[in-house]
Scaffold this motif. Structure first.
Motif, mmCIF file in Angstrom:
data_model
loop_
_atom_site.group_PDB
_atom_site.id
_atom_site.type_symbol
_atom_site.label_atom_id
_atom_site.label_comp_id
_atom_site.label_asym_id
_atom_site.label_seq_id
_atom_site.Cartn_x
_atom_site.Cartn_y
_atom_site.Cartn_z
ATOM 1 N N ASP A 1 31.559 48.076 45.673
ATOM 2 C CA ASP A 1 31.699 48.435 47.202
ATOM 3 C C ASP A 1 32.110 47.055 47.952
ATOM 4 O O ASP A 1 33.069 46.736 48.802
ATOM 5 N N GLN B 1 33.375 44.401 46.352
ATOM 6 C CA GLN B 1 34.780 44.056 45.921
ATOM 7 C C GLN B 1 35.794 44.632 46.575
ATOM 8 O O GLN B 1 36.861 44.231 47.055
ATOM 9 N N ARG B 2 35.705 46.057 47.043
ATOM 10 C CA ARG B 2 36.570 46.709 47.866
ATOM 11 C C ARG B 2 36.697 45.943 49.225
ATOM 12 O O ARG B 2 37.759 46.195 49.826
ATOM 13 N N GLU B 3 35.588 45.282 49.585
ATOM 14 C CA GLU B 3 35.741 44.336 50.930
ATOM 15 C C GLU B 3 36.141 43.050 50.629
ATOM 16 O O GLU B 3 35.904 42.103 51.611
ATOM 17 N N ASP C 1 34.905 55.518 43.180
ATOM 18 C CA ASP C 1 35.878 55.647 43.910
ATOM 19 C C ASP C 1 36.235 57.280 44.365
ATOM 20 O O ASP C 1 36.356 57.441 45.521
ATOM 21 N N THR D 1 41.518 42.861 44.525
ATOM 22 C CA THR D 1 41.991 44.140 44.782
ATOM 23 C C THR D 1 42.837 44.957 43.673
ATOM 24 O O THR D 1 43.316 45.895 43.853
ATOM 25 N N GLU E 1 43.167 46.979 40.675
ATOM 26 C CA GLU E 1 42.754 48.323 40.203
ATOM 27 C C GLU E 1 41.871 48.242 38.751
ATOM 28 O O GLU E 1 40.798 48.917 38.819
#
Lengths: 323, 323
Positions: free
Chosen positions: A122, A124-126, B122, B270, B272
């Motif tokens: 989470d 990392q997504r930010e 995700d 970011t 994947e």
């Protein structure tokens, strides 16, 4: 020449692999749920390859000569309806196919909890760098509820990783090769307070249905994590949701649910301390080939009159043995 | 009565725990980076508790009588500057504190890759049920680059989980108790093609800096995952990013980076197929207490004139021994 053997295969769009030898030796009728009753009429055996289907009980009235039913799963609860249970039909399952893959999955979710990986993802997504301390797994206590082959594979792997594992099964005993101590599932709440991780992998039977209810969750540590790789119906889902919401327990990793697919509006999807996966813990690359091989070997044995592998005790609801 | 011993402790806002005995036996000067030079003047020993600080070389000119430097980490690269290397100052580290926690972390990211947990999370964030097949870890090949105590702990744990592990270290040999075969790091590209997982955990030295470059990534399988729990500078980051973007390798789990914190604009955040964590793989709950205990024991030995633990060979850049 005797009469041709007829096999009905309940499958979706995907036929089972490795059926060449079977097709050479029998008339094989592939069917979806809609055509099942018709395809059962006059058939000698049924292979439930679509193991999530609940269509067999409703079509069973047409099974006028079926003597053997094989299911491509470890759990046999979808086909243990009264008419089958009371009949002389032999029931076999795919015991052994999923054991080690599910054990790896359980170790993976244990480490995901301990190392706080969901939070790392989470963050990392930010693109946020936020150092935290995390937990060790070595020396932590695990209670595996279900002492069949999958529970045993879980016990062996978690022990190899340094965890302390005990089991809960039909009867209490000591000196078990994989668990050491096995507690009686009937006295579960007495043994839950010690566990850092509780793993549900018991077969779904009348005795285990709803085993994990408010009383069970109340007996767990507030820091405990609950992992279900058995069946959704082992759990009273509303009680689990309450236990998680009130932080009575610290988290849950759930691969199975009372209703599958889990409906989008179910609160489990969005709870911070819950890991949801779509009933895939045992489904490693190549599992379908292995399921086909397991069936083909049993079919060969059946035609040859040899003893079948993985015969389910229909009263118990699983294959008896080292349980 | 001899002269009072003076100890300088480089720390941030957080003082090291367990210093009571040390404070009873010496004058202890706690300082941040800004006051370090002043605090070093006349000090007999330096405890670098803020092990991520790069301030020691710039303040070293004031260290007019330091005879011992202890660092609260396994890697000693932040304090291996020429003036220290060429001096008679004894350097000790915190070898052993992080080994098993880092091993658990590595096993966790291996399972995260194999079981596709990042994708599950995700999908969970979107309340989407999407069954996938996942990978087994048993029987997969791992190359651990770095055969010190952390590499050994990783090897033992991954082997216990059923993986096949070899090592790469300073010199090639067979019959190693933890690795079996150890390849020479100097010939790394020859040994990379076999590995499903490549783990970087070598000490950062002139020989290992940039070891993982375009040539190394080109030698890996397209399905390989690269895991770095050593130092960011072991890797040519631009080459790693290219290898990931072009799918030359399948993924990377990175706990350390050339620049820490990893800047928000870095593309690794970011991507994947990348797992980013903030240099925390060894930092289990209780690690700071253990670091304090390790220092306090070495301080007791130092005052008593006993041999110190974990003396670093300043030419090699690590504690020699079972490496």
């Amino acid at each position: 020449m005797g009469p041709v053997t007829t096999l009905t295969v309940l499958c979706g769009d995907l036929k089972p692999p490795g059926m060449r030898d079977v097709e050479a030796a029998a008339e094989v009728r592939y069917t979806g749920e809609a055509g099942l009753a018709e395809a059962l009429r006059g058939a000698d055996a049924l292979f439930v390859y679509d193991f999530l289907s609940t269509a067999v009980p409703g079509a069973w009235h047409a099974a006028d000569r079926v003597r053997w039913l094989h299911i491509a799963s470890a759990g046999v609860d979808p086909v243990l309806f009264p008419a089958l249970r009371e009949s002389d039909v032999v029931l076999t399952n795919s015991r052994g196919v999923f054991d080690d893959a599910i054990a790896e999955y359980v170790l993976g979710v244990v480490l995901t909890f301990a190392k706080d990986f969901a939070r790392s993802l989470d963050l990392q997504r930010e693109s946020r760098w936020q150092h935290r301390e995390s937990e060790r797994i070595a020396g932590k206590d695990v209670l595996v509820v279900g002492t069949g082959p999958i529970g045993r594979a879980i016990a062996r792997l978690l022990r190899a990783a340094g965890m302390r594992v005990t089991g809960a099964g039909r009867r209490a005993r000591t000196g078990d090769p994989d668990f050491g101590t096995v507690h009686a599932s009937g006295e579960l709440p007495r043994h839950l307070p010690w566990a850092d991780y509780v793993v549900a992998v018991a077969p779904l039977t009348e005795k285990t249905k709803g085993l994990f209810d408010a009383r069970a969750f109340a007996a767990m540590k507030p820091s405990a994590r609950f992992i279900n790789v058995g069946r959704g119906e082992l759990v009273v889902t509303a009680d689990l949701i309450t236990a998680l919401k009130t932080e009575r327990i610290a988290g849950a990793a759930l691969d199975v649910f009372e209703t599958e697919p889990l409906p989008p509006e179910n609160p489990l999807w969005t709870m911070e301390n819950v890991l949801v996966s779509p009933h895939m813990s045992g489904d490693y690359l190549g599992w379908r080939d292995t399921l086909g091989e397991v069936f083909a070997e049993n079919f060969r044995r059946w035609l040859a009159g040899e003893p079948l592998l993985n015969v389910v005790d229909k009263k118990l609801g699983y294959v008896p043995g080292a349980v």
